[in-house]
Structures are given as structure tokens and as C-alpha cells.
Scaffold this active site. Structure first.
Site, PDB file in Angstrom:
ATOM      1  CB  THR A 186      -0.869  -0.014   1.274  1.00  0.00           C
ATOM      2  OG1 THR A 186      -1.819  -1.047   1.157  1.00  0.00           O
ATOM      3  CG2 THR A 186      -1.600   1.301   1.484  1.00  0.00           C
ATOM      4  NE  ARG A 214      -9.040  -7.436   2.908  1.00  0.00           N
ATOM      5  CZ  ARG A 214      -7.995  -6.611   3.004  1.00  0.00           C
ATOM      6  NH1 ARG A 214      -7.556  -5.981   1.938  1.00  0.00           N
ATOM      7  NH2 ARG A 214      -7.409  -6.413   4.156  1.00  0.00           N
ATOM      8  CB  VAL A 215     -13.404  -3.203   1.590  1.00  0.00           C
ATOM      9  CG1 VAL A 215     -12.875  -1.804   1.870  1.00  0.00           C
ATOM     10  CG2 VAL A 215     -14.136  -3.226   0.248  1.00  0.00           C
ATOM     11  N   GLY A 216     -10.286  -3.607   2.870  1.00  0.00           N
ATOM     12  CA  GLY A 216      -9.479  -3.469   4.081  1.00  0.00           C
ATOM     13  C   GLY A 216      -9.673  -2.109   4.730  1.00  0.00           C
ATOM     14  CG  ASP A 217      -6.215  -0.452   6.504  1.00  0.00           C
ATOM     15  OD1 ASP A 217      -5.988  -1.484   5.838  1.00  0.00           O
ATOM     16  OD2 ASP A 217      -5.402   0.474   6.617  1.00  0.00           O
ATOM     17  CB  THR A 236       0.629   0.370   5.052  1.00  0.00           C
ATOM     18  OG1 THR A 236       0.865  -0.841   4.338  1.00  0.00           O
ATOM     19  CG2 THR A 236       1.924   0.809   5.705  1.00  0.00           C
ATOM     20  N   GLY A 239      -5.180  -5.059   7.140  1.00  0.00           N
ATOM     21  CA  GLY A 239      -6.310  -4.146   7.103  1.00  0.00           C
ATOM     22  C   GLY A 239      -7.420  -4.436   8.104  1.00  0.00           C
TER      23      GLY A 239
HETATM   24  N1  ASP Z   1      -3.823  -2.331   4.574  1.00  0.00           N
HETATM   25  C1  ASP Z   1      -4.001  -2.866   3.249  1.00  0.00           C
HETATM   26  C2  ASP Z   1      -5.198  -3.755   3.233  1.00  0.00           C
HETATM   27  O1  ASP Z   1      -5.409  -4.502   4.167  1.00  0.00           O
HETATM   28  C3  ASP Z   1      -2.838  -3.633   2.759  1.00  0.00           C
HETATM   29  C4  ASP Z   1      -1.530  -2.909   2.875  1.00  0.00           C
HETATM   30  O2  ASP Z   1      -1.357  -2.030   3.702  1.00  0.00           O
HETATM   31  O3  ASP Z   1      -0.628  -3.207   2.075  1.00  0.00           O
HETATM   32  O4  ASP Z   1      -5.908  -3.756   2.256  1.00  0.00           O
END
Ligand code: ASP
Length: 321
Positions: A186, A214-217, A236, A239
Site C-alpha cells: 500500500t 474484500r475491503v481493508g482499512d 498500512t 487491514g
Molecule cells: N492495509 C491494506 C489492506 O489490508 C494492505 C496494505 O497495507 O498493504 O488492504
């Protein structure tokens, strides 16, 4: 008090392999250059943070824009967000597949004036997902790209390797006990301009072999990104864990209470590691960059490596991977 413009960018936290470090350094340095030039010319933190992230999205080394990891269907799936510390306005998109610069769509959702200039009437939505986000971007004239345009050979190969590996399971990739070559690249930028205003921008391709949808943070305000009058922060890492503790807001509150950005980032990451202990998962790890309104910068990470760099008016930029 208005002061010295500054910028911190990151290109993700993970066990960045030796062979990929040079590319990460290169990309971080380019992004710093773009953001710096804008701030030096008196541009806003918002414009500088966006430009830095656009450069990182364009660079294939990172898990954002072109170069993103692929989901379990072998497709890219992108999220991005931006926030303006002066107004608390923010914008974000999640689960888009046909934008090479999703951060630009986030900017238009934040910035009514920019949206009108691009020909779309803003109507107050802050977060758009999937096809709706792509339609908004198209109406604003952002280029629609074929998803394959975002796929680089390195990620195609990684995908083939992961799906063929009997020991690999996508839930482990999400949980952080992933194989060492599974990236978390990220990208993000926090900026402070000459007027003393702060802004943050973030963009990601998420986690490898994720379930579609799927959605992360990263597109969640307060979790992956946050900016107010006091600080701008960008996270990062894993997530699901970051969103659970709302990592950026947590660190922002510590800064507001008087802690330095580095201390606050470290404490928030410690809280996440100690607090999120879900069955069968590895310790919750990640990284944070933070910039305070007085120009003090800080970062912390609980992974082997973090690609990062910074610049402040009157000094030379630095990059570390
Ligand atoms: N935080 C991001 C996610 O979970 C991944 C990342 O930071 O590389 O989608």
C-alpha cells in the site's frame, strides 16, 4: 502557525525482498520529488499528497494502481482515500478494477470545486464502491482502463505461485501469517503546506488472493487515513486489524494529547498488536506515518521493513527501505 512545508510518503510494510528494494527506493524518491515541487511552489498539502500518491500508483513496484496484487480471481481490486485536515472533508473509493489512479476519484469526492471543474455535480457522498465508483470516475472524465492494464508480470507470477501452493490459504494472507513473498505495498502520503494545512492520501491493491469484494482499512476514514488541524496520518498493514482499532484516529488522539508523532505511531501499533488476538492469526502488524502541524514527522512499523521517505523545506529528501 504557518511554517515549513513537509511531506512523508510510504510504500508499504512487509518483508520487502532484497531484489525489490531498489525499485521501492526509486518509487519513493520519485513520489517525494512530485510532492516537494508542488509544496515549494506554494501548492496545497492536498494537491501535494495527491500528486505523491499518483506517482506511487504509477510506479509498478507497489501494491497500488499498476503493480497491484491480484485477488483470488486473478483480478486487481483497488481502494483509495484522501482527507483534508483543514476542512475534515474526505473522499474514498473501494473495490474498483478499471481505474489506474483511484486516488484521483477520492480527491473528486472530497473536493466539490475540483469535481465541478471535472464536470460532475458533487452531492455529498464520501465513499463510493465498485461499479458506482467507476461510473462516478467516468463522469468526471478519469480514464477507464482495462483491468489487465494494471497487472504486471511479477504479480501474475505471484498469483500463479500462490494458487498452486497447497500450503497457501487466502485467509492466512489476510491474517498476516502469509508466505514471506506476499506483499503489502500500500502507498500513502501526508503533507503539510506553507499555510499550515495538513492532508493525507492513500491507495492500495489490498492483499493477495483476497476474496472478491474484500475491503481493508485503506478507504476507511480514521482507519487507513486521517487528517485534522493537528496531524495527518496514513496506515498500512493487516487491514482487518487496522480497521478494528481505527489505527489512524487512535494515533491522532495521542498526538492531540501531546505525544510526538513517532511515539504516538508506536503506541497505536503496540495497542493493535496486543489487542487484536483473533484465533489462528499471527500478531497484528503494520506501519504508520504521521505528520504534526508543527512539522514534526514520525513513523513506526512492526514488520521487518517499511519503504518510506520524507522531505521538509530547507533540507534534502531522505529515503529508507
Ligand atoms: N492495509 C491494506 C489492506 O489490508 C494492505 C496494505 O497495507 O498493504 O488492504
Amino acid at each position: 502557525a504557518p511554517g515549513r512545508p513537509a511531506l512523508i510518503v510510504h510504500g508499504g510494510v512487509w518483508d520487502i525482498p532484497d531484489g525489490e528494494r531498489v525499485a521501492h527506493r526509486h518509487g519513493v524518491a520519485i513520489a517525494l520529488g512530485h510532492g516537494r515541487r508542488i509544496l515549494e511552489r506554494g501548492g496545497s498539502a492536498l494537491v501535494a499528497a495527491e500528486a505523491a500518491v499518483v506517482a506511487l500508483e504509477a510506479h509498478p513496484a507497489f501494491d497500488a494502481g499498476r503493480g497491484s496484487v491480484l485477488d483470488r480471481d486473478g483480478q486487481p481490486q483497488l481502494d483509495a482515500g484522501m482527507m483534508c485536515g483543514a476542512t475534515l472533508l474526505w473522499g474514498a473509493v473501494a473495490g474498483v478494477r478499471s481505474l489506474d489512479h483511484p486516488v484521483r476519484a477520492a480527491r473528486l469526492l472530497l473536493d466539490d470545486e475540483a469535481a465541478r471543474a471535472a464536470g460532475v455535480e458533487p452531492y455529498g457522498a464520501r465513499l463510493l464502491v465498485g461499479e458506482g465508483a467507476e461510473r462516478f470516475a467516468a463522469e468526471a472524465g478519469l480514464p477507464h482502463v482495462a483491468p489487465e492494464h494494471l497487472v504486471v508480470e511479477r504479480e501474475r507470477e505471484r498469483f500463479e505461485r500462490l494458487v498452486a501452493d497447497p500450503d497457501f490459504h487466502p485467509s492466512r494472507a489476510i491474517a498476516g501469517s502469509r508466505p514471506p513473498d506476499a506483499p503489502r505495498g500500500t502507498v500513502g502520503a501526508v503533507a503539510l503546506d506553507a499555510d499550515g494545512h495538513l492532508a493525507v492520501a492513500i491507495s492500495t491493491g489490498g492483499t493477495p488472493c483476497a476474496r472478491p469484494g474484500r475491503v481493508g482499512d485503506s478507504p476507511l476514514v480514521g482507519s487507513g487515513f486521517y487528517a485534522d488541524g493537528m496531524a495527518a496520518l496514513c496506515a498500512t498493514g493487516w487491514g482487518e486489524a487496522i480497521a478494528t482499532v481505527q489505527l489512524c484516529t487512535r494515533a491522532a488522539l495521542r498526538i492531540e494529547a501531546g505525544e510526538g508523532p513517532a511515539e504516538a505511531a508506536e503506541a497505536a501499533l503496540r495497542h493493535m498488536r496486543d489487542g487484536v488476538r483473533w484465533p489462528g492469526t499471527a500478531p497484528a502488524s503494520g506501519g504508520l506515518i504521521a505528520l504534526r502541524a508543527d512539522g514534526t514527522a514520525g513513523w513506526a512499523f512492526t514488520t521487518p521493513r517499511m519503504a518510506r521517505g520524507g522531505w521538509a523545506a530547507g533540507s534534502e529528501p531522505w529515503v529508507e527501505v
